[in-house]
Structures are given as structure tokens and as C-alpha cells.
Design a protein around this motif. Sequence first.
Motif, PDB file in Angstrom:
ATOM      1  N   TRP A   9       0.827  -1.203   0.000  1.00  0.00           N
ATOM      2  CA  TRP A   9       0.000   0.000   0.000  1.00  0.00           C
ATOM      3  C   TRP A   9       0.865   1.259   0.000  1.00  0.00           C
ATOM      4  O   TRP A   9       1.758   1.423   0.829  1.00  0.00           O
ATOM      5  N   ASN A  10       0.576   2.157  -0.945  1.00  0.00           N
ATOM      6  CA  ASN A  10       1.268   3.431  -1.084  1.00  0.00           C
ATOM      7  C   ASN A  10       0.372   4.515  -0.505  1.00  0.00           C
ATOM      8  O   ASN A  10      -0.516   5.030  -1.187  1.00  0.00           O
ATOM      9  N   GLU A  11       0.607   4.869   0.733  1.00  0.00           N
ATOM     10  CA  GLU A  11      -0.249   5.813   1.442  1.00  0.00           C
ATOM     11  C   GLU A  11      -0.227   7.192   0.784  1.00  0.00           C
ATOM     12  O   GLU A  11      -1.256   7.882   0.728  1.00  0.00           O
ATOM     13  N   ALA A  12       0.925   7.570   0.263  1.00  0.00           N
ATOM     14  CA  ALA A  12       1.061   8.902  -0.323  1.00  0.00           C
ATOM     15  C   ALA A  12       0.188   9.076  -1.566  1.00  0.00           C
ATOM     16  O   ALA A  12      -0.312  10.169  -1.838  1.00  0.00           O
ATOM     17  N   GLU A  13      -0.004   7.996  -2.320  1.00  0.00           N
ATOM     18  CA  GLU A  13      -0.760   8.084  -3.566  1.00  0.00           C
ATOM     19  C   GLU A  13      -2.144   7.450  -3.472  1.00  0.00           C
ATOM     20  O   GLU A  13      -2.907   7.485  -4.433  1.00  0.00           O
ATOM     21  N   ASN A  14      -2.455   6.843  -2.331  1.00  0.00           N
ATOM     22  CA  ASN A  14      -3.736   6.137  -2.164  1.00  0.00           C
ATOM     23  C   ASN A  14      -3.931   5.064  -3.238  1.00  0.00           C
ATOM     24  O   ASN A  14      -5.000   4.956  -3.867  1.00  0.00           O
ATOM     25  N   CYS A  15      -2.884   4.288  -3.445  1.00  0.00           N
ATOM     26  CA  CYS A  15      -2.959   3.176  -4.392  1.00  0.00           C
ATOM     27  C   CYS A  15      -1.850   2.188  -4.051  1.00  0.00           C
ATOM     28  O   CYS A  15      -1.243   2.271  -2.970  1.00  0.00           O
ATOM     29  N   LEU A  16      -1.566   1.269  -4.935  1.00  0.00           N
ATOM     30  CA  LEU A  16      -0.561   0.249  -4.676  1.00  0.00           C
ATOM     31  C   LEU A  16       0.751   0.571  -5.375  1.00  0.00           C
ATOM     32  O   LEU A  16       0.764   1.175  -6.455  1.00  0.00           O
ATOM     33  N   PHE A  17       1.857   0.166  -4.759  1.00  0.00           N
ATOM     34  CA  PHE A  17       3.144   0.233  -5.430  1.00  0.00           C
ATOM     35  C   PHE A  17       3.127  -0.724  -6.622  1.00  0.00           C
ATOM     36  O   PHE A  17       2.455  -1.752  -6.605  1.00  0.00           O
ATOM     37  N   ASP A  18       3.927  -0.397  -7.624  1.00  0.00           N
ATOM     38  CA  ASP A  18       3.945  -1.246  -8.810  1.00  0.00           C
ATOM     39  C   ASP A  18       4.876  -2.442  -8.645  1.00  0.00           C
ATOM     40  O   ASP A  18       4.558  -3.548  -9.097  1.00  0.00           O
ATOM     41  N   VAL A  19       6.015  -2.249  -8.007  1.00  0.00           N
ATOM     42  CA  VAL A  19       6.973  -3.331  -7.778  1.00  0.00           C
ATOM     43  C   VAL A  19       7.607  -3.122  -6.412  1.00  0.00           C
ATOM     44  O   VAL A  19       7.918  -1.987  -6.024  1.00  0.00           O
ATOM     45  N   VAL A  20       7.803  -4.215  -5.686  1.00  0.00           N
ATOM     46  CA  VAL A  20       8.522  -4.197  -4.416  1.00  0.00           C
ATOM     47  C   VAL A  20       9.716  -5.120  -4.543  1.00  0.00           C
ATOM     48  O   VAL A  20       9.593  -6.242  -5.045  1.00  0.00           O
ATOM     49  N   ILE A  21      10.893  -4.652  -4.094  1.00  0.00           N
ATOM     50  CA  ILE A  21      12.096  -5.480  -4.130  1.00  0.00           C
ATOM     51  C   ILE A  21      13.073  -5.029  -3.056  1.00  0.00           C
ATOM     52  O   ILE A  21      13.472  -3.869  -3.021  1.00  0.00           O
ATOM     53  N   ASN A  22      13.400  -5.938  -2.164  1.00  0.00           N
ATOM     54  CA  ASN A  22      14.412  -5.698  -1.119  1.00  0.00           C
ATOM     55  C   ASN A  22      14.186  -4.395  -0.369  1.00  0.00           C
ATOM     56  O   ASN A  22      15.114  -3.605  -0.151  1.00  0.00           O
ATOM     57  N   GLY A  23      12.958  -4.151   0.018  1.00  0.00           N
ATOM     58  CA  GLY A  23      12.642  -2.948   0.775  1.00  0.00           C
ATOM     59  C   GLY A  23      12.401  -1.720  -0.076  1.00  0.00           C
ATOM     60  O   GLY A  23      11.894  -0.706   0.414  1.00  0.00           O
ATOM     61  N   MET A  24      12.748  -1.764  -1.360  1.00  0.00           N
ATOM     62  CA  MET A  24      12.499  -0.638  -2.263  1.00  0.00           C
ATOM     63  C   MET A  24      11.130  -0.806  -2.901  1.00  0.00           C
ATOM     64  O   MET A  24      10.707  -1.922  -3.200  1.00  0.00           O
ATOM     65  N   ARG A  25      10.474   0.320  -3.100  1.00  0.00           N
ATOM     66  CA  ARG A  25       9.130   0.285  -3.660  1.00  0.00           C
ATOM     67  C   ARG A  25       9.031   1.252  -4.840  1.00  0.00           C
ATOM     68  O   ARG A  25       9.405   2.415  -4.723  1.00  0.00           O
ATOM     69  N   ASP A  26       8.524   0.756  -5.954  1.00  0.00           N
ATOM     70  CA  ASP A  26       8.313   1.573  -7.143  1.00  0.00           C
ATOM     71  C   ASP A  26       6.944   2.214  -7.044  1.00  0.00           C
ATOM     72  O   ASP A  26       5.910   1.543  -7.103  1.00  0.00           O
ATOM     73  N   SER A  27       6.928   3.543  -6.902  1.00  0.00           N
ATOM     74  CA  SER A  27       5.668   4.259  -6.700  1.00  0.00           C
ATOM     75  C   SER A  27       5.028   4.724  -8.001  1.00  0.00           C
ATOM     76  O   SER A  27       4.062   5.498  -7.972  1.00  0.00           O
ATOM     77  N   SER A  28       5.527   4.261  -9.141  1.00  0.00           N
ATOM     78  CA  SER A  28       4.903   4.612 -10.420  1.00  0.00           C
ATOM     79  C   SER A  28       3.432   4.214 -10.400  1.00  0.00           C
ATOM     80  O   SER A  28       3.086   3.095 -10.021  1.00  0.00           O
ATOM     81  N   VAL A  29       2.570   5.133 -10.802  1.00  0.00           N
ATOM     82  CA  VAL A  29       1.137   4.840 -10.844  1.00  0.00           C
ATOM     83  C   VAL A  29       0.838   4.183 -12.185  1.00  0.00           C
ATOM     84  O   VAL A  29       0.805   4.838 -13.239  1.00  0.00           O
TER      85      VAL A  29
END
Length: 651
Positions: free
Chosen positions: A489-509
Motif C-alpha cells: 500500500w502506497n499511502e502517499a498516492e492512495n494506491c498500490l506500489f507497482d513493484v517491491v524489491i528488497n525494501g524498495m518500492r516503485d511508486s509509479s502509478v
Amino acid sequence: MISFDSEICTNYEAASEREWLETNGIGGFASATISGANTRRYHGILTSAIRPPLGRITMLSKFEETLSVDGETFELSANQYPNAIYPNGYKYLKSFRLDPFPVWTFEIAGIEIEKKLFMAHGENTTIVQYRIKEYELREVQNPKIELALKPLLSFVDYHHLQRETADFNPTFESSGNSVEIHPFDEMPSLFFDHNAETVEKTSVWYRNFEYAIERTRGFDFREDLFQPFVLKYDLTKAVTVIVSTEKHSANDAVNLEKAEIERRGKLIEISGAKDDFTKQLVLAADQFIVSRGDGKTIIAGYPWFSDWGRDTMIALNGLTLATNRAEIARQILLEFSKHISQGMIPNRFPDIGDEAEYNTVDATLWYFEAIRAYAEKTKDYKFVREYLYEKLANIIEWHLRGTRFQIHVDTDGLLYAGTEGVQLTWMDAKYGDEVFTPRIGKPVEIQALWFNALKIMANYAERFDDPENAGKFAAMAELAKQSFNAVFWNEAENCLFDVVINGMRDSSVRPNQIFAVSLPNAILDDPEKARKIVEKVETELLTPFGLRSLSPNDVSYCPIYTGSPYERDSAYHQGTVWVWLIGGYVDARRKVFPDNENRVEEILAGFKSHLTETGCGQISEIFDGDAPHKPRGCFAQAWSVAEILRVFDKD
């Protein structure tokens, strides 16, 4: 019925933007524009599938057509040459329609001439017919009306262009009402079975045809075509030519036409389609279903795609189940089960060579969903148990221990996928060694599909009295669900992250998140978050023709899909609109807003007019991200048609 009057037909640009398509059910096809001009290397009257559904060779590019009325000649064809369009036969067009085949009506010197073209199902055969309409014929006082047809041959792999070459064998054999030509030893002969008055040798090359779309796409765009002979007809009688890799008689045309009209009519009948839009989509759907071995598969798109695993599984529901052709679905599922390797179905079958390619993480997961849809529609769980269940269980095992491209279940129960330089999700654009959207790690829709597959398997295990696996699959699904909802869950964008890897999250909508809501077994466990996702997608990604692949608010957003191959590939999933995503969006919206079906109807309305704008009777692959959302890519795409049919089927 789709039709165009003279306003469109006599406008070269408008008529050349509209393409028609005929297919033969084994991978071969015929296609061109309603103006008569070829604008792609893929246009031709006969592209044969020599190794169905592949091995495609463009054999006959077109006919040059010359009408003679009492000695006065009129050219019916149209071609683009350097700095010239010649001839200008489109100016004589009174109308074009799909009825159900492509039909042109020319009006010349007070005479209406009708031209019809169709393919025979199950063989590399195109039939072309001309006739003078009877009521016009009676108004003309015994004129001498003749038609000359000059075939223009290419005989190349359908991705390539022909150039004048001494290797082309120009000789042909004419016997009775049949002509056979065999330009290259490694290719089949081509037969012209006809009812012409005479056959006269010409043996000339026509040079420098120009194909506007190839030029725009940054590819070679000039071609030479060989013209071996001319067929001369008395047009006061019906004119027929059957172009085929098989020997026919011109008289066969009547029965071939009758059979094809009946076949297409039956498709509409069994589908239950009532309105013209849905009837046309049923016919469009059929054009993608082809034979592979003893089974069936789906061509991803015309004019250049072969059969792809991902596209096939996504399109299967709409093309076969929504049209009440469940037996076709069964054959497709069974055929792909024969090609499972290391827990994966093929990404695609290449045009050249026999080795399937397996560079995909999601095709196999969509296979589970296609099987679920088939079983739910038909209740044929016996088929699933006897032919598929053990193979599906083995797929899960391969994913647990790891398969190609580092695809494996991580300790958190989520599915990891990816290695450098390989594109594994549907966002698979690559130019040279550059992958534009690698999405290595744990892509959001892959987790949604993985969870859906595990829930399907837990249900099957219970149904098939396999309690050990039922518990195992259910536990795996629960762990995946908990992990997913904890990190995506991407709280800043009110949607889901596109990819998660090793603690990094891609916030591209991106639109991929919609599948966390839309799939039958939804991995997202919060209804309020589901609503926010749908609203986010509608606000930033929804267009009249599908979902953008990236939000316009992103600095990497590409508003227009055009330019060189590199420029187009780099924009393919960076804002370009994809029609097939509208299906997942509609499913998700119906879950979140079940009482607002009027909005769904508004969203789907734009596709009705699109059937007359690019591929006549078909739906395009992609559109520009920015308005006016010009259609791009393939003019006929399987999953585009399929997803519209599927969501309409639920109305």
C-alpha cells in the motif's frame, strides 16, 4: 453491417486509414485498405501459413485491375509510388461494406461493379469475385465490358519486403482454367483457378511501391513485385479467381462462399449475440482462433503477431467462453498443457524455428485463471481433474523450488521474478539489450495472479479429494495475502506500489494494480483501499479506449506512441493506452460500485465507433496516451476484442 459511402471511399487518406481483414483459421490472412492501396508490408491478398499457424508467406500482394468498356479503359487499383498515387481507382468507389466479407462497389460509365473477397476456412485460399449488378446491366445496351487482372507477386516471409531479383523464377504453367507458378523451390506453388477468357504472359517487375505505415514506423518501406501474366475476362459474366496453395476449380467458389457464410452465421447464432456491435465482435473474435497441431491456439494480433501464451490465456475467456465456444477453449487449454516446461507455459511460438520461448512470469498464472473460467462456465471439472490438475500442481512445485529467470516463491510467500536483460511481465518492451520496464522483483499484478492461482488450486484440491494439497495451497495463499497487504500500500498516492524489491518500492502509478481488486480471488483485503485504487485508476489512467500504462503525472510519461522503433518501444508501456486493461478495470469497478452500471456502459461506448475507424470490424491494440487517442500498433488485437466481449457478457 459496417459500411462506408463515397465520401469516405473517394477520399484517399480516409480510405487508406481503414483496413480490412480476412483470415482462414490456420494462421493465414488477407488484408489491405478499402482504397485498394497497400500501406503495410503485411498487406496482401494471400498470406499463407505454411506451418500452421506460422510459417507465413505473403504470396500474392494484390491485383492490378483494369476495366474496359467498349474500348475505353478505367483503372480500378490504387498504389503509392515515389511522389505519386497511381492509379486512382478509389475515385470510382461508390461504397465499401463488410457483408460479411469485404465488398467494394465501383460506379463507372453508368455501370456498377461489385467486387467481393473472402478466404476459405482451413486452407490457404482466397477467392476474389467481380460482377456487374443486374439492374445496371439491363440499362446498358450490349456493351463490350472486359476486366483484366494482373497479379503482383511477392513470395517473401511476411515480415519482409521483396526486391527485384534474378532468383525469382518467372515461369508459369497454364492448363485449362488453371495457372500454377512456383518462384522459389523452398516455397509452395501458387495456383490461380479462374474462368478467364485468356491468359497472356507479361513477366515484368513493378518497382518502388511505397508503404506509408512502414515509413512512419521507421522501417524499410519500398517493395518491388513481380507481374507474371494477365487474366482477361468478359465481365458481362461473373468473374472468379481462386488463389490458393491447393488446386481448385473456379466453380468451387460458389460452395466455398456458401460454406463460409453459413459458418459465420452459425458463430453468431451460438453466441446468442443480439445487437450489431456484439455480432461484429463475435466475428472479430473468430479471426484470432487458429489451429496448432491437433488443438487450437490464439493469434495475438494482426498483422504481425504469432500466438503468445500470455495473450492466449487472457483472451481465451472473451474469445471462446463469452461466445459459447467452450470446446475451442478446451482444445486451447489442452494444447498448451503439452508445452509446459519447468512449470511454465510458453511466452510465444516464434515465426522461425520450432523451439518455444518461455520468457514470461505471468502467462502461466493467467493459464490458471483461464482454466478456472472454463470450468466455471462448463462445469467440466472432470476434464480439469483428468488432464490438467496434476500439471497445475507441478507448476506450483516448480515455482516453489524455483524455475527460469529466478522465478521463485520468496520466504514471505510472494513471487519473485527477474534477471537483468530479460522482460518477464506483460510490460515487455525491449530494444536491443535495453529493457524499458524490467520490473524485476515482485510486481503487483504477479502477486495478484499468484494468489488467485493458489486459491484456484486450493479449491480444486478440495473438490478432487486431495486434502493435503488443499491445506497446503490455502496456507500458501494466506501467507501471500498477508505479506502483500503489509508491503504494497502506497499511502502517499492512495494506491498500490507497482513493484517491491528488497525494501524498495516503485511508486509509479500504473494500471497493474487493478488486478489486485479485479481477479475472482482478490488479494487485496481492504474494501476501502479497493475503492481508492479504482478511483485512482479512473482519475489518472482511464481513457475512452482503455487504461494508460503510466500516469501523465509521471516524469517518464510518453503522450504519443510514434517515431523510430526505439522511440516507439520506449513509449510502449510509458503512457500508451492498452485496450485489454479495460476488462480488469470494469471488473474492479463492478465490485466496488455494483450499483453504477450506467457508468460502465459509458466507458464501453467509445468502442462502437472505433469499429469503423481503423481495422474495419476490429479493435486496435493500443492508443496514444493523450487525446485524441489515435489508434496505434496492431489494428486487430485478440485481447482487446476478448476483454470487451467478456465484460459485455456479464451485462
